[in-house]
Each structure stands twice: as C-alpha cells, then as structure tokens.
Design a protein around this motif. Structure first.
Motif, PDB file in Angstrom:
ATOM      1  N   THR A 126       0.853  -1.196   0.000  1.00  0.00           N
ATOM      2  CA  THR A 126       0.000   0.000   0.000  1.00  0.00           C
ATOM      3  C   THR A 126       0.884   1.240   0.000  1.00  0.00           C
ATOM      4  O   THR A 126       2.090   1.160   0.243  1.00  0.00           O
ATOM      5  CB  THR A 126      -0.907   0.050   1.238  1.00  0.00           C
ATOM      6  OG1 THR A 126      -0.080  -0.015   2.393  1.00  0.00           O
ATOM      7  CG2 THR A 126      -1.892  -1.099   1.243  1.00  0.00           C
ATOM      8  N   ASP A 172      -2.091  -1.949  -3.687  1.00  0.00           N
ATOM      9  CA  ASP A 172      -3.406  -2.260  -3.120  1.00  0.00           C
ATOM     10  C   ASP A 172      -4.163  -0.984  -2.748  1.00  0.00           C
ATOM     11  O   ASP A 172      -3.545   0.057  -2.515  1.00  0.00           O
ATOM     12  CB  ASP A 172      -3.178  -3.088  -1.841  1.00  0.00           C
ATOM     13  CG  ASP A 172      -4.346  -3.993  -1.507  1.00  0.00           C
ATOM     14  OD1 ASP A 172      -5.357  -3.965  -2.222  1.00  0.00           O
ATOM     15  OD2 ASP A 172      -4.237  -4.737  -0.520  1.00  0.00           O
ATOM     16  N   ASP A 173      -5.489  -1.080  -2.688  1.00  0.00           N
ATOM     17  CA  ASP A 173      -6.335   0.039  -2.245  1.00  0.00           C
ATOM     18  C   ASP A 173      -6.008   1.326  -2.978  1.00  0.00           C
ATOM     19  O   ASP A 173      -6.036   2.414  -2.384  1.00  0.00           O
ATOM     20  CB  ASP A 173      -6.186   0.275  -0.726  1.00  0.00           C
ATOM     21  CG  ASP A 173      -6.562  -0.958   0.082  1.00  0.00           C
ATOM     22  OD1 ASP A 173      -7.315  -1.798  -0.429  1.00  0.00           O
ATOM     23  OD2 ASP A 173      -6.090  -1.076   1.228  1.00  0.00           O
TER      24      ASP A 173
HETATM   25 CA    CA Z   1      -5.509  -3.489   2.097  1.00  0.00          CA
END
Ligand code: CA
Ligand code: C2E
Ligand code: CA
Ligand code: CA
Length: 273
Positions: free
Chosen positions: A149, A177-178
């Motif tokens: 992240t 991610d995200d």
């Molecule tokens: Ca996550």
C-alpha cells in the motif's frame, strides 16, 4: 459538584480500563494464535473478462477456540500497531510459498497475491526473508505477487525502490493495493516498480450508481493503461459492475460475483478439478 466530577472520572477510567484490557487480551491471544496454529489461509479467485481464474489473493482468518472464525478487520489493525503483524504476515508468506510450490509440483501453477503490511516491508531484512522463504519452499518467484500500500512509502523513497527492485530482479511482482485511497498515488506511481493496480472496492461498488465514483474508476483505468499496468478490480458484486469495467478496459475481477474467499483445502479441490 467536585465529588460528582470525581465519580465521573472514576467511571470513565473504569470503562477505558475495560477497552484496554480487552485489547491486551486480544493481543495476547493473537500472539499465541500464531504459535498454536489458529491462523487459516483463505483464497479468493481473480478472474479475467472470460471468467477464467488467472490468480488469487491470500487472505488471513483466525480460527479462535471460543470466538469462532474471526475476520481480519477484528485483528489486523491491532496487529499492525505492533510487531505482531510481522509474525502474522510472515506466516502467510510462508504458507503461500508452500502452496505455490505444491501447485507447481501438481502441474497447476497459479499466481498468488499476498498482503504485506508497511511495517513488515520496511524491515531491513525483508528482501532476505522473501528470498529465504522462496528457496526453502521451492516456489517460483514469478508466481508470487506482493500487495503493498502507499503507506510503505513513508520515509526514504529510494530505499523502498531499491528493495522493490531487488525483489523484482528475482521475479517477484508488486501490486499497489487500495489504489486511490491514500495520499501520494500519482507522485510515486511512476517511480515504483509495480506491475498492477488494485482499485479499492469502495470505488467499484458505487461506480454504477455514483457518477463521481464512475469518473474516478475511469481515471484510474486510463492512468493504468498509459503506464502499462494491469488492473484488478476489488469487490465486484454485480454483473452491472463487471460490465461497466469490461466496457472500458481489460480488467481482472475479484469479488463475490466470481467467488468468495474460501479455505485453502476447498479452493484446492476446485482448482485441481
Ligand atoms: Ca488493504
Ligand atoms: P484488502 O487487502 O483490500 O482485501 C480485500 C477485501 O475485500 C477482503 O476482505 C475480501 O474478502 C473483500 N472482498 C472481496 N470481494 C468482495 C466483494 O465482492 N464484496 C465485499 N463486500 N468484500 C469483498 P477481508 O478478507 O475481510 O480482509 C480485509 C483486509 O484485511 C484486507 O483488505 C487487508 O487489508 C487485510 N488483510 C487480510 N489478510 C491479510 C494478511 O494476511 N496480511 C495483512 N497484512 N493484511 C491482511
Ligand atoms: Ca489486498
Ligand atoms: Ca481494499
């Protein structure tokens, strides 16, 4: 009035004491859980536009002796506030490497993504650890995807990039991610050696009802296309959401529409079939 205030403070302290005690209890139990084999590896399929499984994400669950199956939201944030997350992530990484080696032996290799928390990635020995786990298991690095992240890019960006490049040279791939939920998205994106963006489920789920989210998803898709990055859409629950994405780009889908996270054994049976 003074006595009343005092009573209130005492009451407040008692209530806070409960929360703190509960937190310590959970933390102690989680520490034991890792050693006592209470963590479980779950897998959720990632499919292409034709519905073919092209990979999966490893997700942890905690099989608690009294509380039952505990979802990550109940313990990952707690684990992330201490070094516990390192032991937990390491357990997952080792399990995933073992599974990768098994799939390879059985002749059904598949790409598996595993979540790496910032605290773990930032450890000095992270690269060596991954190298060691790959070697010990006999897994191919090229099937291992590390989901990171934006939170890992706190501090020395060059150090982060150097570590990522070392792993990339071994064949390991990186997924952001995200994506879209953090701060520095675009500024760092072009410098980090990642091959994939994951659109957070929050954006996907409102993409067919909220024009702002639709525009955001379209922007992420176009950024990814320009930078030659693969895209995984997280949280695809309806055909309408899948159609929205497929009409705009070549996207890998991960969501309840195509499969929920399931225990490794159940997943394996289906994967072998
Ligand atoms: Ca996550
Ligand atoms: P994440 O990395 O964003 O993972 C995706 C989450 O979305 C998973 O929740 C998954 O079950 C859920 N999901 C997938 N498709 C759908 C859908 O169609 N609808 C809905 N409503 N949800 C969907 P999960 O398994 O509860 O994990 C929550 C978070 O906990 C993960 O979010 C990740 O940040 C963290 N986590 C899970 N396993 C690990 C782990 O092994 N290590 C670390 N560091 N974090 C983990
Ligand atoms: Ca993830
Ligand atoms: Ca997410």
């Amino acid at each position: 009035a003074k006595a009343e205030g005092g009573a209130r403070v005492v009451f407040f302290e008692a209530a806070m004491g409960d929360a703190v005690r509960e937190r310590f209890r959970l933390e102690r139990e989680l520490r034991l859980a890792i050693g006592e084999n209470q963590l479980r590896l779950y897998l959720q399929p990632q499919v292409d536009a034709a519905g073919l499984q092209v990979g999966c994400e490893a997700l942890v669950r905690w099989q608690h002796p009294e509380r039952g199956l505990v979802p990550p939201i109940m313990f990952i944030p707690l684990a992330e506030s201490s070094e516990l997350i390192v032991s937990l992530d390491r357990w997952m990484l080792a399990e995933v490497c073992r599974l990768l080696a098994q799939l390879k032996r059985e002749g059904h290799p598949l790409r598996i993504s595993v979540n790496i928390s910032p605290r773990h990635f930032r450890r000095e020995d992270f690269v060596d650890e991954v190298k060691r786990l790959l070697a010990a298991s006999g897994a191919d690095a090229s099937y291992l995807v590390l989901e990171v992240t934006e939170g890992m890019v706190i501090g020395d960006v060059n150090d982060v990039i150097a570590k990522m490049n070392k792993l990339k040279e071994m064949g390991v791939q990186f997924s952001m991610d995200d994506f879209g939920t953090g701060y520095s998205s675009l500024a760092y994106l072009k410098r980090l050696p990642i091959h994939e963006l994951k659109i957070d489920k929050g954006f996907i789920q409102d993409s067919t009802s909220d024009s702002n989210d639709a525009a955001l998803v379209e922007t992420i898709l176009s950024v990814a296309q320009h930078m030659n990055l693969q895209v995984v859409a997280e949280g695809v629950e309806t055909q309408e959401q899948a159609d929205f994405l497929n009409a705009r780009a070549k996207v890998i889908h991960q969501g309840y529409l195509f499969g929920r996270p399931e225990p490794v054994d159940t997943w394996l049976e289906r994967h072998r079939a």
